[in-house]
Scaffold this active site. Sequence first.
Site, PDB file in Angstrom:
ATOM      1  N   HIS A 197       0.814  -1.224   0.000  1.00  0.00           N
ATOM      2  CA  HIS A 197       0.000   0.000   0.000  1.00  0.00           C
ATOM      3  C   HIS A 197       0.847   1.274   0.000  1.00  0.00           C
ATOM      4  O   HIS A 197       0.700   2.143   0.857  1.00  0.00           O
ATOM      5  CB  HIS A 197      -0.968   0.004   1.190  1.00  0.00           C
ATOM      6  CG  HIS A 197      -1.946  -1.121   1.173  1.00  0.00           C
ATOM      7  ND1 HIS A 197      -2.973  -1.238   2.079  1.00  0.00           N
ATOM      8  CD2 HIS A 197      -2.056  -2.201   0.359  1.00  0.00           C
ATOM      9  CE1 HIS A 197      -3.669  -2.332   1.838  1.00  0.00           C
ATOM     10  NE2 HIS A 197      -3.124  -2.934   0.785  1.00  0.00           N
ATOM     11  N   TYR A 228     -12.793  10.374   3.141  1.00  0.00           N
ATOM     12  CA  TYR A 228     -13.402   9.317   2.332  1.00  0.00           C
ATOM     13  C   TYR A 228     -13.540   7.982   3.068  1.00  0.00           C
ATOM     14  O   TYR A 228     -13.852   6.973   2.450  1.00  0.00           O
ATOM     15  CB  TYR A 228     -12.642   9.203   1.005  1.00  0.00           C
ATOM     16  CG  TYR A 228     -12.940  10.430   0.178  1.00  0.00           C
ATOM     17  CD1 TYR A 228     -13.982  10.445  -0.721  1.00  0.00           C
ATOM     18  CD2 TYR A 228     -12.244  11.620   0.397  1.00  0.00           C
ATOM     19  CE1 TYR A 228     -14.316  11.593  -1.422  1.00  0.00           C
ATOM     20  CE2 TYR A 228     -12.572  12.771  -0.297  1.00  0.00           C
ATOM     21  CZ  TYR A 228     -13.609  12.753  -1.200  1.00  0.00           C
ATOM     22  OH  TYR A 228     -13.954  13.902  -1.878  1.00  0.00           O
ATOM     23  N   TYR A 286     -10.142  -8.838   5.194  1.00  0.00           N
ATOM     24  CA  TYR A 286      -9.729 -10.123   4.646  1.00  0.00           C
ATOM     25  C   TYR A 286     -10.125 -11.294   5.537  1.00  0.00           C
ATOM     26  O   TYR A 286     -10.219 -12.426   5.071  1.00  0.00           O
ATOM     27  CB  TYR A 286      -8.224 -10.128   4.396  1.00  0.00           C
ATOM     28  CG  TYR A 286      -7.815  -9.206   3.266  1.00  0.00           C
ATOM     29  CD1 TYR A 286      -8.320  -9.385   1.975  1.00  0.00           C
ATOM     30  CD2 TYR A 286      -6.940  -8.150   3.479  1.00  0.00           C
ATOM     31  CE1 TYR A 286      -7.965  -8.540   0.951  1.00  0.00           C
ATOM     32  CE2 TYR A 286      -6.577  -7.304   2.449  1.00  0.00           C
ATOM     33  CZ  TYR A 286      -7.091  -7.502   1.191  1.00  0.00           C
ATOM     34  OH  TYR A 286      -6.741  -6.659   0.161  1.00  0.00           O
TER      35      TYR A 286
END
Length: 370
Positions: free
Chosen positions: A149, A253, A264
């Site tokens: 990421h 957001y 996950y």
Amino acid sequence: MTLKINISVMLLIFSFLFLPVTQAQRIQTEFDVLLVAEGLQFPWGMAFMPNGNLLVTEKIGQLRIITPDGRVSEPIKGIPAVLVQQQGGLLDIALDPEFSKNRLIYLSYSEPEGSRASTAVARAELKDGNLENLQVIFRQWPKTEGGVHFGSRLIFASDGNLFITLGDRGDYSEEAQQLSNHIGKIIRIRPDGTVPSDNPFVNNPKAKPEIWSYGHRSVQGAAIHPKSGELWIHEHGPKGGDEINIPQPGKNYGWPKASYGNHYNDIPIKNEHAEQGFEEPIHYWTPSIAPSGMVFYTGKQFPGWRDNLFIGTLAGRHLVRLTTDNKKITNKEKLLINTLRFRDVEQGPDGALYLLTDEENGKLLKLTPK
């Protein structure tokens, strides 16, 4: 010489599930898929130079020039040290708006510091196949452990400021919600790394002044809308919930407090964005397609695709074409279905669409009208 390859060489484009489509939108568009170059080591980003040559980054830490006839240069010298681990490496590339005069290019990459790393952006002059006078203009803070990421796309707005998309570095502890760091943020800076005076948090002493928007997970696609001039992005969700957003200054957001996917480990995440004070995505995918790369098409080779949005997919192994109306997605189609992992998509100066495949023997492909 450019060669044709056997990947659904002629496709009949038609609507794929999800959204209603009019009869006019069912008009068939046929195109050829051409192999321009291959043998690239996990290519990640690309930028066309004024002379038609293409700069392509390889995640392993190399930068190459590819000519229109497919010749691949030796690696360019002067690349900064990168952490090549999992999703980390040499990532995106962008040309300065005044490249023809100053020869400046911008690179994003995972910058190591001991056992830690974060996304950094450097600019340098491209001269005679070398990078000179390299200067780091942004470093994501803090550096953290892990190799996932990093983001990261680079896109210049019409006002000359540079947007940098970042990731949350695999952190699920709500650091993306904190303004005191760069984790899970969109960054807006000037080309020299200084902060524009109209950034939303520039007068907040508790916030990083480079922040444009926050609450993002891992943003690997960014494009400027050809009419509105607004920044559009897409970001990876976890198990589902890949999003398209139009990040507004100072807005939140939601990640990791809101998503249209599950963690996950299958623990649900609230998808009520507005009630928590977050912005809703304008579109999302569940299950995940793992989007990467993004461009609005404005060329002349495909008149029926003008102003459409194209997104490559990794897990999805296809190319997405989206039609839009203002800030809404009105239709979506899948092209090159079940073929390859597409890391980046870009429009060339010739009006063709170019794709980079995410693989050890990475390819540069070109879409032209049949």
